[in-house]
Motif scaffolding. Structure first.
Motif, PDB file in Angstrom:
ATOM      1  N   GLY A 116      -0.029  -0.529   8.958  1.00  0.00           N
ATOM      2  CA  GLY A 116      -1.181  -0.935   8.259  1.00  0.00           C
ATOM      3  C   GLY A 116      -2.338  -0.625   9.480  1.00  0.00           C
ATOM      4  N   ASN A 117      -3.659  -0.990   8.995  1.00  0.00           N
ATOM      5  CA  ASN A 117      -4.819  -0.935   9.911  1.00  0.00           C
ATOM      6  C   ASN A 117      -5.320  -2.262  10.427  1.00  0.00           C
ATOM      7  N   SER A 155       2.950  -7.299   4.714  1.00  0.00           N
ATOM      8  CA  SER A 155       1.893  -7.547   3.761  1.00  0.00           C
ATOM      9  C   SER A 155       2.647  -7.731   2.410  1.00  0.00           C
ATOM     10  N   ASP A 201      -1.328  -9.687  12.178  1.00  0.00           N
ATOM     11  CA  ASP A 201      -0.124  -8.696  12.314  1.00  0.00           C
ATOM     12  C   ASP A 201       0.157  -8.491  13.769  1.00  0.00           C
ATOM     13  N   GLN A 249      -3.871   1.392  14.301  1.00  0.00           N
ATOM     14  CA  GLN A 249      -2.692   1.489  13.469  1.00  0.00           C
ATOM     15  C   GLN A 249      -1.349   0.405  14.143  1.00  0.00           C
ATOM     16  N   THR A 273       3.007  -4.045  10.260  1.00  0.00           N
ATOM     17  CA  THR A 273       2.241  -5.174   9.459  1.00  0.00           C
ATOM     18  C   THR A 273       3.405  -5.788   8.583  1.00  0.00           C
ATOM     19  N   ASN A 332       0.733  -1.319  -0.059  1.00  0.00           N
ATOM     20  CA  ASN A 332       0.059   0.045   0.094  1.00  0.00           C
ATOM     21  C   ASN A 332       0.925   1.404   0.007  1.00  0.00           C
ATOM     22  N   PHE A 337      -1.230   4.296   4.981  1.00  0.00           N
ATOM     23  CA  PHE A 337      -2.154   3.772   5.888  1.00  0.00           C
ATOM     24  C   PHE A 337      -3.243   4.744   6.401  1.00  0.00           C
TER      25      PHE A 337
END
Length: 758
Positions: free
Chosen positions: A593-594, A586, A634, A581, A584, A542, A545
């Motif tokens: 990340g969330n 990913s 996470d 928050q 992470t 991404n 965030f």
């Protein structure tokens, strides 16, 4: 060896990219520091109206500025603790960890255990390794610290020396409407003693202390208040130095103490009041903190026992840390009759730098790839320069309608650096440098906010509040070293957030109030390092965030049960937290990340009693049930798991007695505090094994006498010499190393001497 490096790099390009992104986002082990509670059991100012009442009054009432107005604490529809400067001085409490230990339900964490890398949490709003701050920090009316995730925002709670302060206010629950980003768990405000243009005074004080198993420390302080123009202009200056020897020894280097610290600071304030309707206060403060290393002990993860004995650890490299904070502010107040104008300008600069001995992690991790070194050091630094401007108008007092309207602007320029360096057996730097990463960043925010209070009857009112904020951020990436990816472009993000407040208050009797409160808070989102696929050019992961937010619902009652003799407060709350928050992993890359949702429910209760004008007793109780609602890979937590570093139960009992010795005023006091068990992380936290921190209790004593202009004081902290474990850093345990467990200081005895020259 060169061939091994080349082969390792060709086989591990993806790993290098992951490491680079992790360096930027704090995902590298030993950078996502475990939380550390305050270092010693302290006195608790366990009441919203201040812990210390003078002998002439049974229970003193104090004012707070929680709602941007100065008003009695019993009138404020939220939990507002006030720790008075006099109470902190009597107990020898001088740091943020000391302050947090006075407040059950408030947790202080020191990243890596070192001075300066500090973090506060309230009401269980914590995921362990925090992306950003959840408790706002203020010096008078100026917010301090970065709102960004890339300039130490998650580990830079201001650890200001507690000298020459009128009080420290602690507001529980989200304060997003009046105080903005980051105050989602609560707020701490340092309130300095203002200059007084009406008189001259000076004070000098000295303190010496000794900790069992360690060495001696000292505190030196001087305060001057001078009228420059009687009744019109005054100057107040404070200088201080605090030195502590530490109590943890390094068995690899002759059992020398490795957690000593030294803090130097100064504050100067100028107050000008050219008329009764206009005042201007200009304040400058500076502080430098240096620490040899963390107050942590090597502990076997499975048994919880010290590896080499109590209060010891093994280091291959020293782990020094240095933190510097500077602040210049100007506060203009003008009475316009129809409203009061406040204009507050702030300029601040903060920096921190340190080193972590990462040998126990990276030596076994990199050896199979042909990178063989006995020692690895991870140097890190944060820097932030911030300018803030707030302007607000506040209506006069009214029993019909009151209002407040304001605007806020901040501009931050920050940076984060990390340098992973191998060393040879003689502790000389070796090649190649594994990672040299720099992440310059900017953060800009503007906000409009306001509240309105309408009185339905003289005893009943309703308050509505709203704040609309918008921020924009930029993050650059500069990599060199063996693990460096190819150059990457800068990333950007922007977002708008609205926070809300509604309260209802009813006064059934004089000096009593029942209230309900619903309030929201948030932390800003931000950009993520852009890592591009070298083959396709497409972004991997991404680009940003988003902000996380929460709603708090609270009902409470506060008031006097027996006028002047017995008062109490009780509050029940539930906090619903979403889009947490988190760090992470990913698409094979580390970042921010969330996650899903968490929930915290709790009860806070305080009571103050004055059997006589001289004897006062105060109690406090905090019960917190903070859990994950949604499972998070996470975080390594399942639905229903407790949030880290939060005890279900904490409590304090305090007693103070004033009397006279040979005609001189004297006092004695005692504080007992209990903290329940906690978990250092979630049960399956990636790279951070879970460790249980057992419950502990400690007792402090204090006493003193005032003989004319001379004051003598004596305190004993941790009287029974309890071994209280307050936090655990377990990253090294992933490679078979010990847990590093921070402890409360052993029994500490201090002697104080001060003299007034008024």
């Amino acid at each position: 060896m060169t061939g091994s490096f080349s082969g390792f790099r060709s086989r591990s390009e993806a790993h290098c990219l992951r490491l680079a992104v992790a360096l930027a986002c704090g995902g590298v082990p030993l950078l996502s520091y475990a939380q550390t509670d305050g270092s010693a059991e302290r006195e608790r100012s366990v009441n919203a109206d201040g812990a210390k009442a003078p002998a002439s009054s049974a229970i003193e009432s104090v004012n707070v500025t929680a709602q941007r107005r100065r008003e009695p604490a019993r009138e404020v529809p939220l939990t507002a603790d006030v720790v008075k400067g006099e109470a902190m001085e009597r107990g020898g409490y001088q740091s943020l960890s000391d302050l947090a230990a006075l407040l059950p339900g408030v947790n202080h964490s020191q990243s890596g255990g070192g001075t300066g890398g500090s973090q506060l949490t309230m009401r269980g709003i914590s995921t362990g390794a925090q992306v950003g701050a959840t408790v706002g920090m203020y010096v008078d009316d100026v917010p301090f610290g970065s709102s960004s995730a890339y300039a130490g925002g998650g580990s830079s709670s201001l650890d200001l020396g507690l000298f020459d302060l009128a009080s420290v206010e602690s507001l529980r629950g989200p304060q997003g409407t009046l105080y903005g980003a980051g105050a989602m768990g609560g707020l701490v405000k340092y309130v300095a003693v203002e200059p007084d243009p009406g008189y001259f005074s000076a004070q000098a004080s000295a303190e010496t202390s000794s900790v069992r198993g360690g060495g001696s420390g000292h505190v030196l302080r001087g305060v001057l208040n001078a009228p420059l123009s009687e009744g019109v202009a005054g100057l107040r200056a404070t200088v201080y130095q605090r030195s502590e020897s530490g109590f943890v020894r390094d068995t690899n280097h002759g059992n020398r103490l490795v957690d000593g610290s030294k803090t130097d600071g100064a504050r100067v304030a100028l107050l000008v009041t050219p008329s009764k309707d206009v005042s201007l206060r200009i304040t400058a403060l500076t502080q430098r903190q240096r620490r040899d290393g963390s107050s942590s002990e090597d502990v076997d993860l499975a048994t919880g026992r010290p590896v080499d004995g109590p209060l010891t650890k093994r280091l291959l490299l020293d782990e020094p840390m240095e933190v510097r904070n500077d602040l210049l502010s100007a506060a203009l107040k003008v009475d316009l009759k129809w409203a009061t104008l406040d204009a507050i300008t702030g300029w601040q600069r903060s920096s921190s730098a340190g080193r972590v001995d990462a040998s126990a992690l990276y030596a076994p991790l990199l050896a199979p790839a042909g990178i063989v070194n006995p020692v690895y050091g991870l140097d890190y630094s944060f820097y932030n320069r911030k300018v803030t401007q707030e302007v607000r108008l506040t209506s006069p007092r009214s029993r019909q309608f009151e209002w407040l309207a304001g605007m806020f602007y901040t501009n931050e320029s920050g940076s984060k650096t990390q340098f992973l360096q191998p060393f040879d057996a003689s502790l000389q730097p070796a090649n190649p440098v594994l990672a040299d990463a720099k992440f310059p960043s900017t953060f800009r925010e503007t906000a409009l906010f306001g509240t309105g209070t309408y009185y339905l009857t003289p005893e009943t009112d309703i308050t509505f509040g709203v704040r609309r904020s918008r921020n924009s951020q930029q993050l650059e990436q500069q990599f060199t070293g063996l693990f460096a990816p190819s150059p990457q472009q800068a990333s950007r993000s922007s977002e708008g957030v609205t926070t809300w407040l509604i309260t209802g208050r009813w006064r059934p009797a004089e000096k009593q109030a029942v209230y309900v409160r619903a309030a929201s808070g948030y932390r800003p989102g931000g950009p993520l390092p852009l890592i591009m696929n070298p083959l396709t050019g497409a972004a991997l992961g991404n680009s940003s965030f988003k902000s996380d937010s929460l709603w708090s619902y609270e009902v409470g009652w506060k008031g006097e049960v027996v006028p002047g003799r017995l008062s109490t407060e009780v509050a029940l709350y539930q906090i619903d937290w979403k889009d947490m928050q988190v760090f992470t992993a990913s698409a094979g890359f580390s970042g921010i990340g969330n996650a899903g949702r968490a929930r915290s429910r709790g009860l806070e209760w305080t009571m103050r009693a004055a059997a006589t004008d001289s004897l006062r007793v105060a109690t406090a109780l905090s019960v917190i049930d903070a859990k994950l609602v949604d499972a998070s890979p996470d975080l390594g937590g399942l639905a229903g798991d407790r949030l880290p570093n939060t005890s279900r139960l904490s409590a304090a009992l305090q007693a103070d007695y004033d009397f006279r010795i040979a005609g001189y005023p004297a006092y004695v006091g005692a504080t007992a505090r209990y903290t329940g068990d906690r978990w250092s992380s979630f049960r399956e936290a990636p790279g951070v094994p879970q460790y249980r921190l057992p419950a502990y209790a400690a007792v402090d004593l204090r006493g003193g006498v005032q003989m004319g202009r001379v004051n003598l004081g004596l305190y004993v902290r941790n009287l029974t010499n309890r071994r209280g474990q307050i936090s655990a850093e377990t990253t090294l345990s992933t490679a078979g190393g010990p847990a590093r467990v921070n402890l409360i200081a052993p029994r500490t005895i201090g002697l104080q001497l001060s003299m007034d020259f008024s």
